[in-house]
Design a protein around this motif. Structure first.
Motif, PDB file in Angstrom:
ATOM      1  N   ARG A 150      80.938  31.069  30.800  1.00 13.86           N
ATOM      2  CA  ARG A 150      79.907  32.387  30.383  1.00 13.86           C
ATOM      3  C   ARG A 150      80.644  33.647  30.229  1.00 13.86           C
ATOM      4  NH1 ARG A 150      73.834  33.347  32.988  1.00 13.86           N
ATOM      5  NH2 ARG A 150      73.108  34.067  30.689  1.00 13.86           N
ATOM      6  N   PRO A 151      81.517  33.915  31.036  1.00 15.75           N
ATOM      7  CA  PRO A 151      82.329  35.424  30.889  1.00 15.75           C
ATOM      8  C   PRO A 151      82.730  35.285  29.485  1.00 15.75           C
ATOM      9  CG  PRO A 151      82.651  34.214  33.122  1.00 15.75           C
ATOM     10  CD  PRO A 151      81.946  33.180  32.291  1.00 15.75           C
ATOM     11  N   LEU A 152      83.444  34.147  29.177  1.00 11.16           N
ATOM     12  CA  LEU A 152      84.338  34.433  27.742  1.00 11.16           C
ATOM     13  C   LEU A 152      83.104  34.291  26.571  1.00 11.16           C
ATOM     14  CD1 LEU A 152      87.335  31.959  28.260  1.00 11.16           C
ATOM     15  CD2 LEU A 152      87.028  34.350  28.815  1.00 11.16           C
ATOM     16  N   LEU A 153      81.898  33.703  26.687  1.00  7.11           N
ATOM     17  CA  LEU A 153      80.945  33.944  25.750  1.00  7.11           C
ATOM     18  C   LEU A 153      80.405  35.138  25.793  1.00  7.11           C
ATOM     19  CD1 LEU A 153      79.176  30.188  26.565  1.00  7.11           C
ATOM     20  CD2 LEU A 153      80.671  30.942  24.761  1.00  7.11           C
ATOM     21  N   ASN A 154      80.163  35.626  26.734  1.00  8.66           N
ATOM     22  CA  ASN A 154      79.589  36.930  26.801  1.00  8.66           C
ATOM     23  C   ASN A 154      80.577  37.896  26.311  1.00  8.66           C
ATOM     24  OD1 ASN A 154      77.605  38.849  27.868  1.00  8.66           O
ATOM     25  ND2 ASN A 154      79.191  39.693  29.245  1.00  8.66           N
ATOM     26  N   ASP A 155      81.708  37.983  26.392  1.00 10.16           N
ATOM     27  CA  ASP A 155      82.625  38.898  25.676  1.00 10.16           C
ATOM     28  C   ASP A 155      82.792  38.945  23.974  1.00 10.16           C
ATOM     29  OD1 ASP A 155      83.664  39.629  28.062  1.00 10.16           O
ATOM     30  OD2 ASP A 155      85.411  38.285  28.247  1.00 10.16           O
ATOM     31  N   VAL A 156      82.176  37.771  23.423  1.00  8.63           N
ATOM     32  CA  VAL A 156      82.036  37.665  22.264  1.00  8.63           C
ATOM     33  C   VAL A 156      80.822  37.531  21.577  1.00  8.63           C
ATOM     34  CG1 VAL A 156      84.280  36.628  21.696  1.00  8.63           C
ATOM     35  CG2 VAL A 156      82.147  35.127  22.398  1.00  8.63           C
ATOM     36  N   ASN A 157      79.860  37.929  22.717  1.00 11.16           N
ATOM     37  CA  ASN A 157      78.346  37.791  22.222  1.00 11.16           C
ATOM     38  C   ASN A 157      77.799  36.789  21.781  1.00 11.16           C
ATOM     39  OD1 ASN A 157      78.246  40.764  22.761  1.00 11.16           O
ATOM     40  ND2 ASN A 157      79.028  41.261  20.675  1.00 11.16           N
ATOM     41  N   ALA A 158      78.129  35.618  22.301  1.00 15.89           N
ATOM     42  CA  ALA A 158      77.867  34.381  22.107  1.00 15.89           C
ATOM     43  C   ALA A 158      77.051  33.408  23.372  1.00 15.89           C
ATOM     44  CB  ALA A 158      78.791  33.326  21.634  1.00 15.89           C
ATOM     45  N   ASP A 159      76.620  34.467  24.257  1.00 14.50           N
ATOM     46  CA  ASP A 159      76.250  33.870  25.505  1.00 14.50           C
ATOM     47  C   ASP A 159      74.886  33.300  25.510  1.00 14.50           C
ATOM     48  OD1 ASP A 159      75.656  33.222  28.190  1.00 14.50           O
ATOM     49  OD2 ASP A 159      75.484  35.425  28.809  1.00 14.50           O
ATOM     50  N   ILE A 160      74.366  32.323  26.088  1.00 13.50           N
ATOM     51  CA  ILE A 160      73.274  31.977  26.097  1.00 13.50           C
ATOM     52  C   ILE A 160      72.119  32.874  26.526  1.00 13.50           C
ATOM     53  CG2 ILE A 160      73.180  30.929  28.483  1.00 13.50           C
ATOM     54  CD1 ILE A 160      71.675  28.440  27.419  1.00 13.50           C
ATOM     55  N   ASP A 161      70.905  32.842  26.019  1.00 15.57           N
ATOM     56  CA  ASP A 161      69.727  34.014  26.099  1.00 15.57           C
ATOM     57  C   ASP A 161      69.094  33.652  27.386  1.00 15.57           C
ATOM     58  OD1 ASP A 161      68.927  31.840  24.658  1.00 15.57           O
ATOM     59  OD2 ASP A 161      67.304  32.983  24.176  1.00 15.57           O
ATOM     60  N   GLN A 162      69.018  32.515  27.968  1.00 22.97           N
ATOM     61  CA  GLN A 162      68.635  32.276  29.265  1.00 22.97           C
ATOM     62  C   GLN A 162      69.077  30.872  29.893  1.00 22.97           C
ATOM     63  OE1 GLN A 162      64.451  30.559  28.375  1.00 22.97           O
ATOM     64  NE2 GLN A 162      64.799  30.962  26.361  1.00 22.97           N
ATOM     65  N   GLY A 163      68.383  30.586  31.023  1.00 24.33           N
ATOM     66  CA  GLY A 163      68.736  29.574  31.705  1.00 24.33           C
ATOM     67  C   GLY A 163      68.282  28.121  31.184  1.00 24.33           C
ATOM     68  N   ILE A 164      68.492  27.285  32.036  1.00 24.41           N
ATOM     69  CA  ILE A 164      68.336  25.934  31.453  1.00 24.41           C
ATOM     70  C   ILE A 164      67.232  25.163  32.391  1.00 24.41           C
ATOM     71  CG2 ILE A 164      69.141  23.395  31.125  1.00 24.41           C
ATOM     72  CD1 ILE A 164      70.275  25.444  29.296  1.00 24.41           C
ATOM     73  N   ILE A 165      66.087  24.534  31.895  1.00 26.84           N
ATOM     74  CA  ILE A 165      65.301  23.790  32.903  1.00 26.84           C
ATOM     75  C   ILE A 165      65.540  22.089  32.627  1.00 26.84           C
ATOM     76  CG2 ILE A 165      62.889  23.137  33.140  1.00 26.84           C
ATOM     77  CD1 ILE A 165      61.948  25.758  31.827  1.00 26.84           C
ATOM     78  N   VAL A 166      65.624  21.578  33.857  1.00 24.81           N
ATOM     79  CA  VAL A 166      66.106  20.128  33.877  1.00 24.81           C
ATOM     80  C   VAL A 166      64.959  19.650  34.525  1.00 24.81           C
ATOM     81  CG1 VAL A 166      67.475  18.604  34.997  1.00 24.81           C
ATOM     82  CG2 VAL A 166      68.384  20.669  34.299  1.00 24.81           C
ATOM     83  N   LEU A 167      64.045  18.653  33.800  1.00 21.28           N
ATOM     84  CA  LEU A 167      63.028  17.801  34.106  1.00 21.28           C
ATOM     85  C   LEU A 167      63.442  16.555  34.800  1.00 21.28           C
ATOM     86  CD1 LEU A 167      59.877  17.340  34.379  1.00 21.28           C
ATOM     87  CD2 LEU A 167      60.087  16.731  32.099  1.00 21.28           C
ATOM     88  N   LEU A 168      63.127  16.277  35.948  1.00 25.51           N
ATOM     89  CA  LEU A 168      63.424  14.792  36.596  1.00 25.51           C
ATOM     90  C   LEU A 168      62.014  14.152  36.960  1.00 25.51           C
ATOM     91  CD1 LEU A 168      65.803  16.865  38.125  1.00 25.51           C
ATOM     92  CD2 LEU A 168      66.882  14.717  37.905  1.00 25.51           C
ATOM     93  N   ASP A 169      62.178  12.901  37.515  1.00 30.34           N
ATOM     94  CA  ASP A 169      60.801  12.144  37.579  1.00 30.34           C
ATOM     95  C   ASP A 169      59.946  12.474  38.658  1.00 30.34           C
ATOM     96  OD1 ASP A 169      60.647  10.448  35.504  1.00 30.34           O
ATOM     97  OD2 ASP A 169      62.232   8.945  36.352  1.00 30.34           O
ATOM     98  N   SER A 170      60.631  13.156  39.633  1.00 30.93           N
ATOM     99  CA  SER A 170      59.960  13.243  40.988  1.00 30.93           C
ATOM    100  C   SER A 170      60.648  14.479  41.585  1.00 30.93           C
ATOM    101  CB  SER A 170      59.996  12.351  41.970  1.00 30.93           C
ATOM    102  OG  SER A 170      61.216  11.859  42.436  1.00 30.93           O
ATOM    103  N   GLY A 171      59.726  15.337  42.627  1.00 33.08           N
ATOM    104  CA  GLY A 171      60.244  16.400  43.442  1.00 33.08           C
ATOM    105  C   GLY A 171      61.597  15.673  44.137  1.00 33.08           C
ATOM    106  N   ALA A 172      61.516  14.625  44.645  1.00 26.64           N
ATOM    107  CA  ALA A 172      62.769  13.894  45.634  1.00 26.64           C
ATOM    108  C   ALA A 172      63.998  13.644  44.562  1.00 26.64           C
ATOM    109  CB  ALA A 172      62.442  12.723  46.053  1.00 26.64           C
ATOM    110  N   GLN A 173      64.010  13.519  43.371  1.00 27.36           N
ATOM    111  CA  GLN A 173      64.943  13.309  42.245  1.00 27.36           C
ATOM    112  C   GLN A 173      65.486  14.931  42.073  1.00 27.36           C
ATOM    113  OE1 GLN A 173      64.744  11.320  38.800  1.00 27.36           O
ATOM    114  NE2 GLN A 173      65.001   9.280  39.691  1.00 27.36           N
TER     115      GLN A 173
END
Length: 345
Positions: A20-43
């Motif tokens: 991410r630091p290198l992406l940020n240096d060339v203005n190619a950073d991701i604009d937000q985070g990632i959501i990971v959906l799993l089957d249950s709270g335990a997972q």
């Protein structure tokens, strides 16, 4: 939806975290985070712990408080007490890559304008972790080369989120080319581009509101056409159908309802599991009165009778028969009723 290789998606996500630091240096950073959906709270909790133990990620137990560094992922498991604003602030974090692990049901507030990954196997982290460790080591040992590779690639193209994902793949491609073989990198690159394209296309599916009744009806009829599963009345279960019930290969019915085992339902609705969990689907079905439940659960215990006069019970998902009637007015048993052979009795 075509299946997406989870490992390639993990390469994309944790590649972004580390670079991410290198992406940020060339203005190619991701604009937000990632959501990971799993089957249950335990997972979700187990997956977050795997990230911490194997991927050098930081587990964030309380939103707004983290010591994650700019080359790390910060993983938070969504809690009922988390406010919408706090979650959005977390996903907008710039100091590290925020990953929100969601178990079971993806809130509708998160379905639009977010990057959502659907994972069903938390073992993928352990399979991927050794490769990721070697990738990070390669990047550290060849920092100037990686930095120039990213800069030269990004400067030639219009900046988009797809370019960000593509650039991460390019670094992985260079890693495989220099540590394995030319053919390995060529095969990886082709498959990776396919997977991130499918990933981007899949994001619209999370925003769509399913006509869940039509969807379930269609999936059940299609499944029965392609399987050996048959139907049988609850008051006359033959010996062969009794074994089928125990093997989750039978649908029982009475005058008003069908009774499916939960395992059979999971097989039938598998095409929907790319964009929702089984828990989320069952909640939708319950909210729309398609499945009938007792109390807070989703299943009931249904008594049935064998042709020999023996009583037994099955744990079942109870669905109204009229919900599953075909466009021609047929019920499931009209086409898929079990016909016992003469020698069965």
């Amino acid at each position: 939806m075509l299946k997406i290789d989870d490992i390639n998606i993990l390469r994309m996500v944790f590649g972004i975290a580390f670079l991410r630091p290198l992406l940020n240096d060339v203005n190619a950073d991701i604009d937000q985070g990632i959501i990971v959906l799993l089957d249950s709270g335990a997972q979700a909790r187990a997956w977050a712990l795997e990230c911490e133990h194997r991927m050098d990620a930081k587990l964030i137990t309380e939103l707004g408080k983290s010591d994650a560094r700019n080359y790390q992922a910060g993983v938070h498991v969504l809690k009922n007490c988390d406010t919408v604003d706090a979650v959005e602030d977390f996903l907008s974090e710039r100091k590290f890559l925020p990953i929100l692990a969601v178990g079971g049901i993806l809130p509708f507030s998160l379905r639009e304008d977010h990057y959502i990954i659907r994972l069903r196997d938390i073992k993928n982290i352990s399979e991927f972790s050794d490769d990721y460790e070697c990738f990070c080591k390669f990047c550290i040992e060849n920092t100037e080369f990686i930095e120039n590779t990213i800069k030269n690639y990004v400067n030639k193209k219009e900046t988009t989120i797809f370019l960000t994902f593509e650039t991460i793949g390019l670094v992985w491609d260079n890693y495989y080319y220099n540590t394995q073989c030319k053919e390995c990198s060529k095969d990886f690159w082709k498959k990776y581009l396919q997977d991130i394209s499918r990933f981007m296309e899949s994001q619209e599916d999370y925003e769509d509101c399913y006509d869940v009744e039509d969807e379930i009806r269609s999936l059940i009829w299609k499944f029965l056409e392609q399987s050996t599963v048959q139907t049988c009345a609850v008051e006359s279960v033959s010996g062969e159908m009794y074994r089928a019930v125990k093997d989750n290969k039978a649908i029982l019915y009475d005058d008003e309802y069908y009774y499916f085992s939960e395992r059979l339902v999971k097989k039938i609705v598998q095409p929907l599991m790319d964009t929702m969990s089984i828990g989320e689907l069952k909640k939708l079905l319950k909210d729309q009165d398609i499945i009938i439940c007792n109390g807070a659960g989703y299943t009931i215990k249904k008594r049935f009778t064998t042709v020999f006069g023996y009583y037994d019970r099955m744990r079942a998902i109870k669905i109204r028969k009229d919900t599953l009637m075909s466009d021609e007015g047929l019920l499931l048993e009209d086409r898929y009723e079990y016909k016992p052979s003469d020698d069965e009795f």
